[in-house]
Design an enzyme around this catalytic site. Sequence first.
Site, PDB file in Angstrom:
ATOM      1  N   CYS A 294     -65.513  11.284   3.801  1.00  0.00           N
ATOM      2  CA  CYS A 294     -64.215  10.821   3.319  1.00  0.00           C
ATOM      3  C   CYS A 294     -63.110  11.512   4.130  1.00  0.00           C
ATOM      4  O   CYS A 294     -63.142  12.743   4.304  1.00  0.00           O
ATOM      5  CB  CYS A 294     -64.049  11.150   1.841  1.00  0.00           C
ATOM      6  SG  CYS A 294     -62.378  10.839   1.211  1.00  0.00           S
ATOM      7  N   CYS A 307     -67.553  -5.169   1.604  1.00  0.00           N
ATOM      8  CA  CYS A 307     -66.137  -4.978   1.911  1.00  0.00           C
ATOM      9  C   CYS A 307     -65.918  -3.632   2.610  1.00  0.00           C
ATOM     10  O   CYS A 307     -66.543  -2.623   2.263  1.00  0.00           O
ATOM     11  CB  CYS A 307     -65.336  -5.037   0.606  1.00  0.00           C
ATOM     12  SG  CYS A 307     -63.579  -4.767   0.794  1.00  0.00           S
TER      13      CYS A 307
END
Length: 492
Positions: A294, A307
Amino acid sequence: MSVDMNSQGSDSNEEDYDPNCEEEEEDEDPGDIEDYYDGVANDVEQQGADAFDPEEYQFTCLTYKESESTLNEHMASLAATLKVSHAVAKLILVSFHWQISEILERHKSNPAQLLVEARVQPTSSKHAMVHSSHHCAVCMQFVRKENLLSLACQHQFCRSCWEQHCTVLVKDGVGVGVSCMAQDCLLRTPEDFVFPLLPSEELKDKYRRYLFRDYVESHYQLQLCPGADCPMVIQVQEPKARRVQCNRCNEVFCFKCRQMYHAPTDCATIRKWLTKCADDSETANYISAHTKDCPKCNICIEKNGGCNHMVMGFFLFSADFCWMCLGDWKTHGSEYYECSRYKENPDIVNQSQQAQAREALKKYLFYFERWENHNKSLQLEAQTYQRIQEKIQERVMNNLGTWIDWQYLQNAAKLLAKCRYTLQYTYPYAYYMESGPRKKLFEYQQAQLEAEIENLSWKVERADSYDRGDLENQMHIAEQRRRTLLKDFHDT
């Protein structure tokens, strides 16, 4: 798209010949949505989409008997016109890819040269070399004259040697390619010469199969279906690199190269790309990992849907970012979608060979990562498609509408797969494109398509949060982006 976190980082035709029966085929990817080209047109068209579809292509699926009838019809017509045997007519047709108009034109200007080019007659100089000896030129044994056989070249060999020659070649899978045994003689043997020399019916059946395969593969309007154990033949009027689908086994492929459909990339380019991916697979292995860090908290994350819009939420912070470039998702609007475009170093030609090699690898990995990512997204979105089907079934069972009422959800998932499949194949195309205005236009359209696909993927995964009109409007926009790109860049 949310993320997972890890603290560690057709009817049967039993009488048909199967030209592919001895070839092994890979199993179908279980993540595929087989029919995502079917059933979505109405939802898109009623939103006012351009009626022009650059992938529209007329083709017919023929059984073995139907295609054999077509071939025999052409052969009989040519044999009568040229006054040659049926077997010789077939060899002429094979040599000129069954282009009858070209054959007739050549025959009109020089009939003798036509037969030479078709390898059924020798040149005049070689034709004069007639052997009067009763010795076989292979085994060197004395043979009675009636046991010596030759083609139009007059190279004589005994029946026994001819039988062995034909038997060995047919066992090796040769059909039309059975030729004269003389060194440097390229004359082909007509099928009516070979059949009496084959010792068993089993071998004759194999020879028929191989002949049929060669006849079809040489025909400019026909292609064998590459599906496992499928005897169907696809017929078109104009051969192009277009999507065709067998109505018996549902195999989808490119008519021109018989490989997986690959628009907008052309056949030669996709071959180069797949070869490069195979050769450089070890170099790119690290990209195949499913995890990234992240960009805000460095926790190892894993994508669990198709997605690329990542959403992380914690008590102290939240993050919206792009899975591909790890940049802020707010910058990924349709006009500013930059992470699909590779930024080349304009000064790289003036740098060292080592620097150029590093830049070349960097460029390849950029395109490979996006190619691979869309492939994985297709598999993940196939799971979403299954969940949608299950949800529709549950609603129908609970009397919350009919299947038709909810079918737009299924069609949205199909269209998403259709658009993402095209997007995946834009990356090999872009990788090999020369820099210039045309590449800039392509990258702009690619970015537009990418942005709308991500919007559609987000809405499909959260279909209950969007009304039908909103979802179908997004379908229309995504399909229009896809058609525009293919219209401008699809190989014609």
